[in-house]
Design a protein around this motif. Structure first.
Motif, PDB file in Angstrom:
ATOM      1  N   GLU A 532       0.828  -1.061   0.076  1.00  0.00           N
ATOM      2  CA  GLU A 532      -0.121  -0.187   0.041  1.00  0.00           C
ATOM      3  C   GLU A 532       0.805   1.245   0.142  1.00  0.00           C
ATOM      4  N   ASP A 533       2.010   1.295   0.840  1.00  0.00           N
ATOM      5  CA  ASP A 533       2.876   2.477   0.650  1.00  0.00           C
ATOM      6  C   ASP A 533       3.565   2.539  -0.517  1.00  0.00           C
ATOM      7  N   MET A 534       3.585   1.771  -1.503  1.00  0.00           N
ATOM      8  CA  MET A 534       4.227   2.010  -2.699  1.00  0.00           C
ATOM      9  C   MET A 534       3.371   2.951  -3.592  1.00  0.00           C
ATOM     10  N   GLN A 535       2.235   3.234  -3.338  1.00  0.00           N
ATOM     11  CA  GLN A 535       1.368   4.233  -4.257  1.00  0.00           C
ATOM     12  C   GLN A 535       1.907   5.705  -4.155  1.00  0.00           C
ATOM     13  N   SER A 536       2.244   5.972  -3.072  1.00  0.00           N
ATOM     14  CA  SER A 536       2.938   7.154  -2.852  1.00  0.00           C
ATOM     15  C   SER A 536       4.286   7.495  -3.596  1.00  0.00           C
ATOM     16  N   LEU A 537       4.960   6.252  -3.665  1.00  0.00           N
ATOM     17  CA  LEU A 537       6.381   6.433  -4.422  1.00  0.00           C
ATOM     18  C   LEU A 537       6.116   6.309  -5.956  1.00  0.00           C
ATOM     19  N   SER A 538       5.101   5.687  -6.431  1.00  0.00           N
ATOM     20  CA  SER A 538       4.634   5.558  -7.729  1.00  0.00           C
ATOM     21  C   SER A 538       4.470   6.880  -8.029  1.00  0.00           C
ATOM     22  N   ASP A 539       3.376   7.755  -7.271  1.00  0.00           N
ATOM     23  CA  ASP A 539       2.785   8.964  -7.772  1.00  0.00           C
ATOM     24  C   ASP A 539       4.014   9.811  -7.725  1.00  0.00           C
ATOM     25  N   ALA A 540       5.179   9.889  -6.817  1.00  0.00           N
ATOM     26  CA  ALA A 540       6.298  10.761  -6.680  1.00  0.00           C
ATOM     27  C   ALA A 540       7.232  10.532  -8.015  1.00  0.00           C
ATOM     28  N   ARG A 541       7.347   9.335  -8.656  1.00  0.00           N
ATOM     29  CA  ARG A 541       8.020   8.853  -9.690  1.00  0.00           C
ATOM     30  C   ARG A 541       7.200   9.749 -10.976  1.00  0.00           C
ATOM     31  N   LEU A 542       5.811   9.554 -10.871  1.00  0.00           N
ATOM     32  CA  LEU A 542       5.003   9.909 -12.033  1.00  0.00           C
ATOM     33  C   LEU A 542       5.140  11.838 -12.082  1.00  0.00           C
ATOM     34  N   GLN A 543       5.297  12.197 -10.845  1.00  0.00           N
ATOM     35  CA  GLN A 543       5.414  13.659 -10.626  1.00  0.00           C
ATOM     36  C   GLN A 543       6.864  14.161 -11.297  1.00  0.00           C
ATOM     37  N   MET A 544       7.640  13.196 -11.017  1.00  0.00           N
ATOM     38  CA  MET A 544       9.272  13.510 -11.481  1.00  0.00           C
ATOM     39  C   MET A 544       9.448  13.525 -13.046  1.00  0.00           C
ATOM     40  N   GLU A 545       8.603  12.459 -13.646  1.00  0.00           N
ATOM     41  CA  GLU A 545       8.812  12.203 -15.083  1.00  0.00           C
ATOM     42  C   GLU A 545       8.064  13.538 -15.587  1.00  0.00           C
ATOM     43  N   LYS A 546       6.972  14.154 -15.099  1.00  0.00           N
ATOM     44  CA  LYS A 546       6.113  15.342 -15.621  1.00  0.00           C
ATOM     45  C   LYS A 546       7.191  16.307 -15.586  1.00  0.00           C
ATOM     46  N   SER A 547       7.789  16.526 -14.385  1.00  0.00           N
ATOM     47  CA  SER A 547       8.761  17.778 -14.277  1.00  0.00           C
ATOM     48  C   SER A 547       9.711  17.666 -15.261  1.00  0.00           C
ATOM     49  N   LEU A 548      10.280  16.323 -15.390  1.00  0.00           N
ATOM     50  CA  LEU A 548      11.569  16.213 -16.466  1.00  0.00           C
ATOM     51  C   LEU A 548      11.091  16.743 -17.620  1.00  0.00           C
ATOM     52  N   TYR A 549      10.026  16.109 -18.142  1.00  0.00           N
ATOM     53  CA  TYR A 549       9.743  16.780 -19.602  1.00  0.00           C
ATOM     54  C   TYR A 549       9.181  18.303 -19.672  1.00  0.00           C
ATOM     55  N   ARG A 550       8.877  18.813 -18.584  1.00  0.00           N
ATOM     56  CA  ARG A 550       8.651  20.188 -18.488  1.00  0.00           C
ATOM     57  C   ARG A 550      10.099  20.916 -18.591  1.00  0.00           C
ATOM     58  N   ALA A 551      11.161  20.538 -17.841  1.00  0.00           N
ATOM     59  CA  ALA A 551      12.336  21.066 -17.484  1.00  0.00           C
ATOM     60  C   ALA A 551      13.000  20.900 -18.821  1.00  0.00           C
ATOM     61  N   VAL A 552      12.833  19.602 -19.771  1.00  0.00           N
ATOM     62  CA  VAL A 552      13.661  20.066 -21.071  1.00  0.00           C
ATOM     63  C   VAL A 552      12.990  20.729 -21.882  1.00  0.00           C
ATOM     64  N   LYS A 553      11.649  20.817 -22.042  1.00  0.00           N
ATOM     65  CA  LYS A 553      10.805  21.965 -22.693  1.00  0.00           C
ATOM     66  C   LYS A 553      11.085  23.288 -22.468  1.00  0.00           C
ATOM     67  N   MET A 554      11.442  23.572 -21.000  1.00  0.00           N
ATOM     68  CA  MET A 554      11.539  25.149 -20.589  1.00  0.00           C
ATOM     69  C   MET A 554      13.116  25.277 -20.285  1.00  0.00           C
ATOM     70  N   ASN A 555      14.024  24.340 -20.932  1.00  0.00           N
ATOM     71  CA  ASN A 555      15.476  24.774 -20.682  1.00  0.00           C
ATOM     72  C   ASN A 555      15.622  24.987 -19.156  1.00  0.00           C
ATOM     73  N   GLU A 556      15.315  24.106 -18.455  1.00  0.00           N
ATOM     74  CA  GLU A 556      15.689  24.371 -16.826  1.00  0.00           C
ATOM     75  C   GLU A 556      16.987  23.710 -16.526  1.00  0.00           C
ATOM     76  N   PHE A 557      17.948  23.350 -17.322  1.00  0.00           N
ATOM     77  CA  PHE A 557      18.898  22.666 -16.870  1.00  0.00           C
ATOM     78  C   PHE A 557      20.261  23.540 -17.211  1.00  0.00           C
ATOM     79  N   GLU A 558      21.253  23.333 -16.551  1.00  0.00           N
ATOM     80  CA  GLU A 558      22.340  24.184 -16.816  1.00  0.00           C
ATOM     81  C   GLU A 558      23.887  23.104 -16.588  1.00  0.00           C
TER      82      GLU A 558
END
Length: 799
Positions: A532-558
């Motif tokens: 049951e406690d894995m769901q929060s980890l899955s949600d966190a990973r999903l959020q990380m994936e979304k953030s990565l896609y946005r970061a690539v699009k918005m050029n947030e890397f240096e």
């Protein structure tokens, strides 16, 4: 005459020049005559005053002596001037002393005209005084003949007008002849040459033309004609080719093409259309659209064409009867304008193969075409049925299998090898699947095992489920021989139990997928049960994936840079390190986002960004004189990047765009990337070295270190992993490993760089062991490009 005038430029020019010369001559003569008449009264006064000056003294003496005879002689002598009409000599009392009148001559001019032209009074008089003293003796008055004077003026100006006219006509004739020689005649030659042009010649003129006019406007006109003719010829050739291409494309098009004019009569029919309607183009040309068939479809279609607007498109389907029988046909109709007239084109496509394909698709819609396994749709249907039919106290298990590193194989060796690998894996796993278990392919390298009515405990201690997954993982880890390649892949598995009380099939799938991510986090080649406690980890990973896609699009890397130094503390280069400053999390460690970027396929975008950004920055520093030519910039390449087919293209493109020499670049690869496919790795490394780029093995000692590949691979440097350097002072094993690596590198003529040098003790110990290159906090932390230039480059440049 009119015909010649219309044809000849020379005659037009000559007549225009003569007329202009005559008009100008007349206008100027009249202006001159007018000015002469205006000045005539002044001239007359002066002329006759001068004449009176001659007779003034004799007349004064005659008056003084009262000699009327002499006075009369002087008065009559003045009449010799034809302009004088009468002379009157008066004494001091105003009495006539002597007078003379010229005989009357019939004038040729009217008095009115003379008075109009000479409006001023034409009388000349002179006071006669005694010689030497101002004693008046009388006066002399002259009356002038106005008409005579006007005749003289007109006569003089007439002669002048004729002279000017002759001169102007002569000058105009000379100019016309000169214009003919200089312009008209060369133009005639040029025009004659132009009339003899054909598709294979340029403008050909007499040699004298080129000698006289090669630098003037006529020469440039000839050159312009040559250029225009060449362009026109090329345009005509291109138009003819385009026309032939269009005819060929229409004639050989796979679809039937029929073109209708604005009256909906058939104008063009290609070969494919002939076969579809089983009629020849000759028989159809100029026929109405309804002639294509006896059914009411074509009549109805023609009625619809009247309502179709220009540039609109409509589609229809019908069945045609030809030699092959009944053929389903799709017709795409469009109306357009050509030179003010509307046309309609009908594109007719045989749908027989499509219909058959649709039938095959319908038959295979529940099975994977590559592996012949049930697909996601059929598996979902089986899961729904299993959940619905689940009896009380019974349960089932859903297991998702994902092949580790399959994407690397697919990118490196191509989809054909990847597909064949999937088939090999499926063929090996099918015998292991229990009866009444659905083995399906979800897509890509993901598979699922649906096992209903499982016996045993509903937890991770279920022996049957654990044993089954262990057999699956063992079989996946076996070497697969595919098209001459020995491929190593493993599997990660996520397990979810269900008993029919779950909300939906998606819930069960999501739980198994979450467990799968957990298995990958545990190191892969293993399995994990959903908790049951894995769901929060899955949600966190999903959020990380979304953030990565946005970061690539918005050029947030240096890109950050960490210095690399020699034993004297001098700068010898730097390592480029990717940093991500997330707007919500702040700086995210690379160890957190790099594995996820690899899983979701963003690692290639990040790799290109690092290559482009780093090479441009180093090229800029080099241009400013801050970066030396013998320094190296180290760029990490992950195993997935190293296996990427376009890696060499990305590296070459970055070097070309930035202008940075290839000898300044050092590519760092891990042992893991080398060992996945050693033969291919060797080929890629050789190509990188051919570009002039150095190669380093990063994190050496943490993977599959082997003297064999160190001896065979074209590497330049080993980087000792910081995990060995960190405990070098206190751990004898780490000390021994570092000493062995340095000794081995020296024996193989390889350079060594120690990572993680954080203290003076680390530096001194490594120096004592013979290490001459260092990287770590002791020399400098990773920092932005601006800070790196200020702290290290400018300082090094000043030294």
């Amino acid at each position: 005459m009119v015909s010649a005038l219309n044809r000849s430029l020379y005659i037009k020019q000559s007549i225009a020049t003569l007329l202009l010369a005559m008009i100008l001559s007349v206008v100027l003569s009249f202006v001159q005559a007018y000015r002469s008449i205006q000045q005539e009264p002044y001239r007359i006064q002066k002329e006759f005053n001068d004449l009176l000056s001659i007779v003034e003294r004799p007349l004064a003496q005659a008056l003084f002596r009262l000699d009327t005879v002499f006075a009369q002689q002087q008065a009559e002598s003045l009449l010799y001037n034809p302009a004088i009409q009468s002379v009157i000599v008066s004494d001091e009392n105003g009495q006539v002393f002597a007078s003379a009148t010229a005989p009357f001559i019939a004038p040729s001019l009217s008095s009115d005209l003379a008075n109009y032209l000479l409006k001023d009074t034409l009388e000349v008089s002179r006071q006669l005084n005694f010689s030497g003293i101002e004693v008046p003796l009388g006066r002399v008055d002259l009356e002038l003949d106005r008409r005579y004077l006007v005749e003289q003026v007109i006569g003089f100006n007439s002669r002048l007008f004729i002279q000017n006219l002759i001169k102007d006509i002569l000058l105009a004739s000379i100019l016309s002849l000169l214009f003919y020689v200089m312009v008209t005649r060369p133009l005639k030659q040029l025009t004659w040459s132009l009339t003899r042009l054909d598709n294979n010649k340029t403008v050909s003129v007499p040699a004298a033309f080129d000698r006289r006019h090669h630098k003037d406007e006529l020469g440039r006109l000839k050159s312009t004609f040559n250029e225009l003719w060449l362009r026109l010829s090329n345009a005509l050739d291109a138009l003819e080719r385009s026309h032939q291409h269009s005819k060929a494309m229409i004639s050989h098009a796979a679809d039937g093409i029929i073109v209708l004019d604005q009256n909906y009569q058939i104008r063009v029919v290609n070969e494919a259309a002939e076969k579809l309607v089983s009629m020849s183009a000759e028989s159809l040309t100029d026929m109405p659209l309804a002639s294509l068939g006896s059914t009411g479809f074509w009549t109805s279609l023609e009625s619809s064409l009247h309502e179709l607007a220009v540039d609109d498109v409509m589609s229809a389907e019908t069945t045609l009867s030809n030699k092959q029988g009944l053929v389903p046909v799709e017709i795409r109709i469009s109306k357009y304008m050509v030179q003010g007239e509307s046309e309609v084109v009908l594109l007719m496509r045989d749908l027989s193969e499509r219909k058959e394909a649709q039938q095959r698709i319908n038959r295979l819609s529940f099975y994977d075409s590559l592996t012949r396994l049930p697909n996601r749709a059929l598996m979902t249907d089986h899961l729904q049925k299993a959940m619905s039919d689940m009896s009380q106290d019974a349960f089932g298990v859903l297991i998702i299998l994902d092949l580790d590193r399959f994407k690397t194989v697919n990118d490196a060796l191509g989809h054909n090898v990847g597909d064949q690998l999937l088939v090999e894996v499926v063929d090996a796993l099918v015998p292991l699947v229990p009866p009444n278990t659905t083995f399906a392919r979800l897509g890509g390298d993901e598979f699922v095992f649906l096992w209903s009515n499982v016996r045993g405990s509903k937890n991770e201690n279920n022996v049957a489920v654990v044993n089954f997954m262990q057999r699956i993982l063992k079989e996946c880890a076996e070497v697969k021989h595919v098209e001459g390649h020995d491929l190593h892949v493993t599997g990660s598995m996520g397990v979810s139990f269900f008993d029919g009380t779950e909300e939906s099939t998606a819930t069960v799938m999501r739980q198994a997928d979450t467990a799968l991510y957990k298995a990958k986090e545990l190191g892969r080649n293993t399995f994990a049960f959903f908790q049951e406690d894995m769901q929060s980890l899955s949600d966190a990973r999903l959020q990380m994936e979304k953030s990565l896609y946005r970061a690539v699009k918005m050029n947030e890397f240096e890109v950050y840079y960490q210095p690399q130094n020699n034993q004297y503390g001098e700068l010898i280069g730097a390592e480029a390190l990717l940093r991500w400053n997330d707007r919500e999390r702040g700086f995210v460690p690379p160890m957190e986002f790099i594995p996820i970027a690899e899983d979701i396929g963003l690692i290639h975008d990040l790799g290109r960004f690092v290559l482009q950004q780093t090479t441009q920055q180093v090229a800029s520093w080099r241009k400013q004189g801050l970066w030396q030519d013998d320094w190296r910039i180290s760029i990490n390449v992950s195993p997935m990047q190293f296996s990427y087919a376009n890696l060499l293209k990305d590296i070459s493109q970055a070097l070309q765009n930035s202008g940075m020499p290839a000898t300044m670049m050092d590519i760092e690869i891990t042992e893991t990337a080398l060992m996945s496919d050693l033969d291919r790795a060797l080929d890629i490394m050789e190509q990188i070295r051919e570009l002039g780029i150095s190669l380093s093995v990063d994190d050496f000692g943490t993977g599959y270190s082997s003297l064999k590949y160190l001896k065979d691979l074209p590497i330049d440097r080993l980087k000792i992993d910081q995990s060995f350097v960190r405990d070098l002072i206190h751990d004898k094993d780490d000390y021994a490993i570092v000493m062995a690596v340095i000794a081995m590198a020296n024996a193989l003529s390889l350079k060594v760089l120690a990572e993680g040098v954080e203290t003076q003790e680390h530096f001194e110990q490594l120096e004592a062991l013979g290490c001459i290159s260092y990287q770590g906090y002791y020399f400098g932390r990773p920092c932005s490009a601006t800070e790196f230039a200020q702290k290290f480059l400018q300082l090094s440049h000043s030294v």
